[in-house]
Each structure stands twice: as structure tokens, then as C-alpha cells.
Design an enzyme around this catalytic site. Structure first.
Site, PDB file in Angstrom:
ATOM      1  N   CYS A  11      -1.565   1.044   7.244  1.00 42.79           N
ATOM      2  CA  CYS A  11      -2.763   0.740   7.476  1.00 42.79           C
ATOM      3  C   CYS A  11      -3.172  -0.333   6.774  1.00 42.79           C
ATOM      4  CB  CYS A  11      -3.577   2.005   6.993  1.00 42.79           C
ATOM      5  SG  CYS A  11      -3.249   3.547   8.016  1.00 42.79           S
ATOM      6  N   ARG A  12      -3.130  -0.384   5.580  1.00 41.92           N
ATOM      7  CA  ARG A  12      -3.863  -1.505   4.650  1.00 41.92           C
ATOM      8  C   ARG A  12      -3.091  -2.815   4.610  1.00 41.92           C
ATOM      9  NH1 ARG A  12      -5.012   2.241  -0.318  1.00 41.92           N
ATOM     10  NH2 ARG A  12      -3.196   3.224   0.469  1.00 41.92           N
ATOM     11  N   SER A  13      -1.733  -2.368   4.128  1.00 40.54           N
ATOM     12  CA  SER A  13      -0.981  -3.660   3.715  1.00 40.54           C
ATOM     13  C   SER A  13      -0.306  -4.469   5.042  1.00 40.54           C
ATOM     14  CB  SER A  13       0.132  -3.312   2.904  1.00 40.54           C
ATOM     15  OG  SER A  13       1.050  -2.561   3.326  1.00 40.54           O
ATOM     16  N   ASN A  64       2.259   1.758   4.354  1.00 38.22           N
ATOM     17  CA  ASN A  64       2.626   0.262   5.182  1.00 38.22           C
ATOM     18  C   ASN A  64       2.357   0.379   6.552  1.00 38.22           C
ATOM     19  OD1 ASN A  64       5.483  -1.905   5.730  1.00 38.22           O
ATOM     20  ND2 ASN A  64       3.108  -2.490   5.075  1.00 38.22           N
ATOM     21  N   ASP A 122      -8.090   4.123   0.985  1.00 39.14           N
ATOM     22  CA  ASP A 122      -7.012   4.558   2.047  1.00 39.14           C
ATOM     23  C   ASP A 122      -7.944   4.907   3.226  1.00 39.14           C
ATOM     24  OD1 ASP A 122      -5.049   5.341   3.564  1.00 39.14           O
ATOM     25  OD2 ASP A 122      -4.171   6.415   1.829  1.00 39.14           O
ATOM     26  N   CYS A 133       0.988  -1.212  -0.160  1.00 41.63           N
ATOM     27  CA  CYS A 133      -0.066   0.061   0.004  1.00 41.63           C
ATOM     28  C   CYS A 133       0.800   1.132  -0.125  1.00 41.63           C
ATOM     29  CB  CYS A 133      -1.022   0.143   1.298  1.00 41.63           C
ATOM     30  SG  CYS A 133      -0.100   0.122   2.724  1.00 41.63           S
TER      31      CYS A 133
END
Ligand code: 4NP
Length: 160
Positions: free
Chosen positions: A18-20, A16, A131, A13
């Protein structure tokens, strides 16, 4: 399969934090629950370097905890070496895809790069994992919902 004889998956993401790392934590937990740790290497990375060395965003950690996950990886930046190390490079949105593509040393390696939407099942109409960084708690929860859906498909189609 890579040098270590394991299938390897990298989630990417922007930051690195939050999402990934959430995708990494969710898939690792699903793999552990199935006793499949030996078969697979899972990691995450970010396009930017702003948060290198940091734990995931505290909001994502809290939301993860409330969903039964422990997100505790440390952020690192995506590099072109990741194209050699990983079998699957899974991005969250179009910007991530373009940024990964711009670091790709050889066009043929782009076949390793997948949009996370390819693995959506319950959320087939969704095209990205938005995001949540500038959002509120519900945006973090939505990211986890989407990532759980995708990770279940990844477990069934790639790992099992
Ligand atoms: P992520 O969210 O890409 O899901 O980790 C973000 C985190 C930080 C920033 C952007 C996105 N940032 O600009 O610092």
C-alpha cells in the site's frame, strides 16, 4: 552516493503493498517528469513477507490510477543488506522505524533512516502515513495526498 554513483532511496512500510509502493511510484513519476532518472535509484520494501512477489493492493492501484500514477512494483521484504545499498531509508510510522532498527547491523547506519514526516510540507501536523489496509477509499486517497506532499519535498531537497 552508492556504488552505482546514484543517490538511492528506499521507502519502507509494513506490507509493501500500500504505502511504500505508492511512495515509490509517486517519486519515480516526479523524477521522470523532471528528466532526473539518471541521478537516482528508487525502491520500496516491506517489513513482513506476507505479500512478497505481489503487485500493490488493488485498491491502492485503482486510487493511484485515478490520481495519474501507475503503481506496478512487486513486493519484497526489507533486509539488513538494504542498509548497505541505500543512502536514505524512509519509513511511514513508528512501528516501521522500530522494525528497521531491529534489523540494523551497526548503530551508525541508523543515520540513514528517516521518518517520512521529515518531508511533510502541507501536512506538517501529521506524524505518520496511516496504514490504509483496513480502511476505506478515503484512507487510500489520504495516503496518496501525504505521499505526494513528502515526495515533492524529497525531489526538491534530495534529488534536484
Ligand atoms: P502497507 O499496508 O504496510 O502500507 O503495505 C499493509 C498491507 C498489508 C498488511 C498490513 C499493512 N497485512 O497485514 O497484510
Amino acid at each position: 552516493m552508492n556504488l552505482f554513483n546514484k543517490t538511492s532511496i528506499l521507502f519502507v512500510c509494513l506490507g509493501n503493498i500500500c504505502r511504500s509502493p505508492a511512495a515509490e511510484g509517486i517519486l519515480k513519476q516526479k523524477v521522470k517528469e523532471q528528466g532526473l532518472n539518471e541521478n537516482i535509484f528508487i525502491d520500496s520494501a516491506g517489513i513482513g513477507s506476507w505479500h512478497v512477489g505481489q503487485l500493490p493492493d488493488s485498491r491502492m492501484r485503482r486510487c493511484g490510477k485515478e490520481n495519474g500514477y501507475d503503481f506496478s512494483s512487486f513486493a519484497r521484504q526489507f533486509t539488513k543488506k538494504d542498509f548497505e545499498r541505500f543512502d536514505y531509508i524512509i519509513v511511514m510510522d513508528e512501528d516501521n522505524y522500530a522494525d528497521v532498527q531491529s534489523r540494523c547491523p551497526n548503530k551508525s547506519l541508523m543515520s540513514k533512516v528517516h521518518y517520512i514526516r521529515e518531508f511533510f510540507d502541507k501536512y506538517k501536523n501529521q506524524s505518520i502515513v496511516p496504514d490504509p489496509y483496513y480502511g476505506d477509499y478515503s484512507d487510500f486517497q489520504f495516503a496518496i495526498d501525504l505521499l505526494e506532499d513528502a515526495c515533492q519535498t524529497i525531489l526538491n531537497k534530495i534529488i534536484k
